[in-house]
Write an enzyme that holds these catalytic residues in place. Structure first.
Site, PDB file in Angstrom:
ATOM      1  CE  LYS A 181      41.568  46.283  43.954  1.00  0.00           C
ATOM      2  NZ  LYS A 181      40.561  45.450  43.446  1.00  0.00           N
ATOM      3  CD  GLU A 188      35.036  48.583  43.481  1.00  0.00           C
ATOM      4  OE1 GLU A 188      36.242  48.874  43.526  1.00  0.00           O
ATOM      5  OE2 GLU A 188      34.592  47.681  42.742  1.00  0.00           O
TER       6      GLU A 188
END
Ligand code: 6PG
Length: 454
Positions: A181, A188
């Protein structure tokens, strides 16, 4: 009999995950200090399977054993303190799941503490924001314990789906889900900054907001879109009171720390992630604008949209490759056997970086041995090579017009450096040896020696 999950934390993510479980036929038992918050959520549910408690012991006792308790609280202090309280109430074989944005090392620590008490632990990265949590997030699970089938199918029931199946990754090690993550978030950051830089290029080319929005939108028909590209297209054209919202937002970017942790972790492993460094730095730098007596202006650019499209593709692919290489490196160092096609599937839908590019790379992996490193796949290098000329033209034009493109440029530099037959670092080693006798390695030798420079 329906399964039951206990959920602690009723922030945006906790509430929506609770409703998602409820919709999928899982009984939800909530803990929150505010009865009003619990009742509001019960009212929102279309099902009658949500229960709530304001006392932690009553909450724990209500859940059938072995209990499955999901923490949806902020990482760090809040996660630690609620876990401590729960330790006094949970029993062997209960399962604690940390669904916050915890640092992966904290998950390893918490997992080990659980192990001492014979409690199972899963560190679960959740991506997709509010909508994802409500209708299907990407879920990245890490555990050193066996995850029971019934728990896994409950988790799969709420997850995002892709053409390859559920977007649920199950990785070895308490911290590995949160590590994946964290890398997702690092990528991201870079993807967001690449779009911000493209926005800057298009603005300097005198395109109107509608034209820029349409350009981003057009990438969908070409299978070159992503969730972040789609929302950027929406954001740029959004008006209130006849003014574009984006034009009224301060250009200062904040962060909650996952990008910084990605950078710090890669530095700890001595592994390069230049596009992510630059993306994090761009957010930091945005707090230090117009610091000079003279304010400078970018000059007009004469943009070719096709070339910008290829530039965006190149920069995004270069960033993704850097991230995947770091996952490969981390996996080897920590003996985690992370399979990259599994990570790609994990990110195909539901998460913030979901995109046509991920789908394309996942498809390329279908035809090769899963043990190949991403940089051994010729088809992937060919994609970069094909776009290279357009990338160079964009960079040249940006330099000429004084448009800053830190992530785009660093994605280019990384590829050139990592594929080039010449690297000037021999001079660095020689300089170090010259002034500090730090020693060098001669070509084809393992030994470090000090050379006579004078
Ligand atoms: C996600 C997001 C989510 C959140 C970040 C924001 O995958 O759903 O990454 O985790 O948007 O925490 O991070 P910054 O505040 O650091 O941008």
């Amino acid at each position: 009999m329906s399964e039951t999950i206990g959920i602690v934390g009723m922030g945006v993510m906790g509430k929506n995950i609770a409703l998602n479980f409820s919709d999928n036929g899982v009984n939800v038992v909530l803990f929150n200090k505010s009865e009003k918050k619990i009742n509001n959520l019960i009212d929102k549910s279309s099902k009658k399977n949500i229960y709530g408690f304001t006392q932690l012991d009553e909450f724990v006792n209500y859940i059938e054993k072995p209990r499955k308790i999901l923490l949806m609280v902020p990482s760090g202090e809040a996660t630690n303190s609620i876990s401590k309280e729960l330790f006094n109430l949970l029993e062997p074989e209960d399962i604690l799941i940390d669904g916050g944005n915890s640092f992966y090392k904290d998950s390893i620590e918490l997992g080990n503490k659980c192990k001492e008490k014979n409690i199972s632990f899963i560190g679960m990265g959740v991506s997709g924001g509010e909508t994802g949590a409500r209708h299907g997030p990407a879920l990245m699970l890490g555990s050193s314990d066996d995850i029971p089938e019934n728990l896994l199918s409950m988790i799969k029931s709420i997850s995002a789906k892709s053409s390859y199946g559920d977007c649920v990754g199950v990785y070895k090690g308490y911290g590995t889900g949160h590590f994946i993550k964290m890398l997702h978030n690092g990528i991201e950051y870079a993807e967001m900054q690449i779009l911000a830089e493209s926005y800057s290029i298009l603005k300097s080319s005198n395109l109107s907001n509608i034209e820029i929005s349409n350009f981003f939108k057009s990438l969908k028909e070409k299978n070159q879109s992503s969730y972040l590209i789609e929302i950027s297209s929406e954001i740029i054209k959004k008006k209130t009171n006849n003014e574009y919202l984006i034009d009224n937002i301060k250009p200062i970017a904040n962060n909650k720390g996952t990008g910084k942790l990605t950078v710090e972790t890669s530095l700890e492993y001595n592994f390069p992630l230049p596009s992510i460094y630059e993306a994090f730095n761009a957010r930091v730098e945005s707090h230090f604008q117009k610091i000079w007596p003279k304010v400078t202006h970018s000059k007009n650019l004469n943009v070719n949209l096709n070339k910008i499209e290829n530039t965006i593709y190149f920069a995004r692919l270069s960033t993704l490759i850097q991230g995947i290489l770091f996952i490969e490196h981390f996996s080897n160092k920590e003996s985690l056997e992370i399979k990259i096609p599994e990570v790609l599937q994990n990110w195909l839908s539901g998460c913030i970086i979901r995109s046509d590019l991920l789908q394309e790379i996942k498809e390329i992996y279908e035809g090769i041995s899963t043990d190949s490193s991403i940089v051994e796949i010729e088809e992937i290098q060919n994609q970069l090579e094909e776009k290279l000329d357009d990338m160079k033209i964009t960079i040249n034009e940006c330099v000429e017009s004084q448009v800053a493109i830190p992530v785009i440029y660093s994605s280019y530099n990384w590829y050139i450096n990592s594929s080039n037959n010449f690297n000037p670092s021999s001079l660095i080693q020689a300089q170090r040896d010259f002034f500090g006798a730090h020693m060098v390695q001669l070509l084809n030798e393992d030994e470090f020696i000090h050379l006579d420079w004078v």
